[in-house]
Design a protein around this motif. Structure first.
Motif, PDB file in Angstrom:
ATOM      1  N   GLY A  90     -61.834  33.109 -55.956  1.00  0.00           N
ATOM      2  CA  GLY A  90     -60.746  32.889 -56.661  1.00  0.00           C
ATOM      3  C   GLY A  90     -59.408  33.402 -55.869  1.00  0.00           C
ATOM      4  O   GLY A  90     -59.316  34.152 -54.824  1.00  0.00           O
ATOM      5  N   THR A 107     -64.578  30.336 -52.782  1.00  0.00           N
ATOM      6  CA  THR A 107     -64.051  30.095 -53.936  1.00  0.00           C
ATOM      7  C   THR A 107     -63.944  31.548 -53.843  1.00  0.00           C
ATOM      8  O   THR A 107     -62.884  32.132 -53.417  1.00  0.00           O
ATOM      9  N   ALA A 157     -59.168  23.290 -55.743  1.00  0.00           N
ATOM     10  CA  ALA A 157     -58.030  23.633 -55.932  1.00  0.00           C
ATOM     11  C   ALA A 157     -56.612  23.588 -55.612  1.00  0.00           C
ATOM     12  O   ALA A 157     -55.602  22.505 -55.610  1.00  0.00           O
ATOM     13  N   LYS A 170     -66.708  29.204 -61.834  1.00  0.00           N
ATOM     14  CA  LYS A 170     -65.383  29.523 -60.877  1.00  0.00           C
ATOM     15  C   LYS A 170     -64.918  28.213 -60.081  1.00  0.00           C
ATOM     16  O   LYS A 170     -66.304  26.914 -59.290  1.00  0.00           O
ATOM     17  N   MET A 171     -64.094  27.520 -59.786  1.00  0.00           N
ATOM     18  CA  MET A 171     -63.101  26.517 -59.114  1.00  0.00           C
ATOM     19  C   MET A 171     -62.819  26.455 -57.721  1.00  0.00           C
ATOM     20  O   MET A 171     -62.938  27.697 -57.286  1.00  0.00           O
ATOM     21  N   HIS A 189     -56.795  28.880 -55.186  1.00  0.00           N
ATOM     22  CA  HIS A 189     -57.527  28.685 -56.522  1.00  0.00           C
ATOM     23  C   HIS A 189     -56.403  29.434 -57.428  1.00  0.00           C
ATOM     24  O   HIS A 189     -55.900  29.286 -58.452  1.00  0.00           O
ATOM     25  N   GLU A 197     -53.803  27.839 -60.112  1.00  0.00           N
ATOM     26  CA  GLU A 197     -52.937  28.998 -61.253  1.00  0.00           C
ATOM     27  C   GLU A 197     -51.662  28.846 -61.724  1.00  0.00           C
ATOM     28  O   GLU A 197     -51.051  28.504 -62.511  1.00  0.00           O
ATOM     29  N   THR A 250     -64.537  24.954 -63.237  1.00  0.00           N
ATOM     30  CA  THR A 250     -65.005  24.341 -62.393  1.00  0.00           C
ATOM     31  C   THR A 250     -65.039  23.015 -63.334  1.00  0.00           C
ATOM     32  O   THR A 250     -65.459  21.706 -62.598  1.00  0.00           O
ATOM     33  N   GLU A 268     -62.318  26.274 -53.818  1.00  0.00           N
ATOM     34  CA  GLU A 268     -61.177  25.948 -52.735  1.00  0.00           C
ATOM     35  C   GLU A 268     -60.443  24.265 -52.535  1.00  0.00           C
ATOM     36  O   GLU A 268     -59.427  24.248 -52.870  1.00  0.00           O
TER      37      GLU A 268
END
Length: 370
Positions: free
Chosen positions: A34, A32, A233, A227-228, A38, A42, A58, A230
Motif C-alpha cells: 500500500g 509494496t 500501480a 496486494k498490488m 498504490h 486507487e 495483484t 508499487e
C-alpha cells in the motif's frame, strides 16, 4: 513480409514516461504494502470510473476469490458457463458449487429468466459476467437477488469504463471485480480491483488481501497475499493518462470492422446496447452456417496468415473436467452457450493496430473460402 497480429496487445507508453516513476520507487524504498503509488492509483481510478471506493489487487482472480470471502458466500452460486475459467475457478477455491445457467443470444450474458429456476435453498449468490464489456440485465438480476436475498458479485473483468444512463456499471451489485491483465483495456501488466460500495467493506477487503492483518500484531481473518506492487500501480498511473486516446482508437477500429463486415454473408455482429458507453474491449463476430467455412477452419486459416484471433469462449467452462460432472453442466440445458462457443471469434482490436493491419484482417475474412 506479414507481421503477427494478435487478438489484443497491451498499450505500452514510451519508456521515458516510466523512468521517473521507477526512480521515485527506488528513492521511496517502498515496493509494496500500500505504498504511495498504490494509494494514488486507487484515488485516480475512483475519480476516473466515478466510484467511491476501490481496492487494488495483484490480479483479478485473487480479487474474485476475496470478494466471495468478503461477502461470506457459501453453498451454491449461479453463474455463466460462457466466460474465462477464472470466474468459476474462484468459486471452487472458495469451496462453493457453481450452478451454470444459459445465456442470452443477443448479449451472450447470463439469462435472468434461467436464474430463478436454478435457485435452491443452498443458493447464496449470483456471479454474472459483463461479457465483452456488454452490461448484463442488471435490473432483472437485482429484482431476483432482492426477492431471494442473494448476493450479487459482478465479474466485470471486461467492463472498465463502461457506463449506463446512471454512470459506471461498476456501481451495481454488492461488489464488482475488475481485471487489469495486460490484455485488458486498462492494464497494470498484472492486476485487478474490487469496487466497494462503502468504506467499511473496503476496509474488510483491504484486510483480507493482506493476510488478514489489521495492524502489526492483529490478524482478524485467514486472508491471502493479493496486494498490488508499487511498480504495477505506477504503470497504471501512466496508463490512465492515455485512456481517452486508447478508447478513441478502439472505437475507431470497432466502427471500421462494423462498416466493412456488415454485408459479408454468414458473419453476424453483436449490437451495442442502447444507452451504453462501450469500451470496445473485444470485437466478437458470429460465424454462421451461411459462411463459406466453419469457425474453427476460419480460425486456423487466419492463424496460417499470422492473424491470431481467439475463440472466446471455447470450450465452455462447463465442458472442462472439473465442472462437466455437475448436473448444471449438461450441454442440453445450455443450448445458447453451446452454440456461441462453437461460432464466436474475437478479432484483433487494440490501440496500436494499424489501418494496414486491419485491412489485412478484413481481406482475410472476405477471401476465407477461396
Amino acid at each position: 513480409m506479414n507481421t503477427n497480429i494478435y487478438v489484443t496487445q497491451p498499450f505500452l507508453p514510451a519508456l521515458e514516461e516510466f523512468t521517473p516513476y521507477l526512480k521515485q520507487i527506488w528513492d521511496n524504498k517502498i515496493l509494496t504494502n500500500g505504498g504511495p503509488y498504490h494509494q494514488e492509483l486507487e484515488q485516480a481510478l475512483c475519480e476516473y470510473l466515478g466510484v467511491k471506493h476501490i481496492a487494488l489487487f495483484t490480479n483479478g482472480t485473487l480479487a474474485l476469490i476475496t470478494a466471495l470471502q468478503a461477502l461470506r458466500v457459501t453453498g451454491e452460486v449461479i453463474t455463466t458457463p460462457y466466460s474465462f475459467v477464472a470466474t468459476s475457478h474462484s468459486l471452487l477455491w472458495h469451496n462453493c458449487k457453481p450452478v451454470f445457467v444459459d445465456i442470452e443470444p443477443n448479449t451472450l450474458n447470463i439469462d435472468p429468466k434461467k436464474i430463478e429456476a436454478a435457485i435452491t435453498p443452498q443458493t447464496t449468490a449470483i456471479l454474472p459476467v459483463h461479457c465483452y464489456g456488454n452490461p448484463c440485465n442488471i435490473a432483472e438480476i437485482e429484482k431476483i437477488s432482492e426477492n431471494y436475498n442473494l448476493r450479487v458479485i459482478y465479474d466485470a473483468a471486461h467492463a472498465f469504463g463502461v457506463k449506463d444512463a446512471g454512470g459506471s456499471i461498476l456501481r451495481h451489485g454488492d461488489l464488482s471485480v475488475l481485471s487489469f491483465h495486460a490484455t485488458k483495456v486498462f492494464n497494470t501488466f498484472e492486476g485487478g480491483a474490487i469496487v466497494c460500495p462503502d468504506a467499511k467493506t473496503k476496509q474488510r477487503i483491504d484486510h483480507l488481501k493482506n493476510f488478514g492483518f489489521v495492524d502489526e500484531t492483529t490478524v482478524v481473518a485467514p486472508g491471502i497475499n493479493a496486494k498490488m506492487s508499487e511498480i504495477n500501480a505506477a504503470f497504471g498511473l501512466i496508463q490512465i493518462k492515455h485512456m481517452q486516446e486508447i478508447l478513441q482508437k478502439r472505437a475507431q477500429i470497432a466502427n471500421t470492422y462494423k462498416e466493412q463486415l456488415k454485408d459479408i454473408t454468414g458473419i453476424g455482429l453483436i449490437d451495442n446496447q442502447a444507452g451504453i458507453t462501450s469500451n470496445h474491449a473485444y470485437f466478437p463476430i458470429m460465424i454462421n452456417s451461411e459462411f463459406q467455412i466453419n469457425r474453427d477452419t476460419l480460425y486456423e486459416n487466419l492463424k496460417n496468415k499470422d492473424i491470431y484471433a481467439r475463440r472466446y469462449f471455447y470450450p465452455l467452462i462447463s465442458d472442462f473436467p472439473m465442472y462437466r460432472s455437475l448436473p448444471s453442466a449438461a450441454r442440453n440445458t445450455l443450448p445458447v452457450a453451446v452454440s456461441a462457443a462453437d461460432r464466436v471469434l474475437c478479432l484483433p482490436i487494440y490501440p496500436v493496430l494499424t489501418q494496414q493491419e486491419q485491412e489485412r484482417i478484413i481481406d482475410a475474412l472476405r477471401t476465407a473460402g477461396s
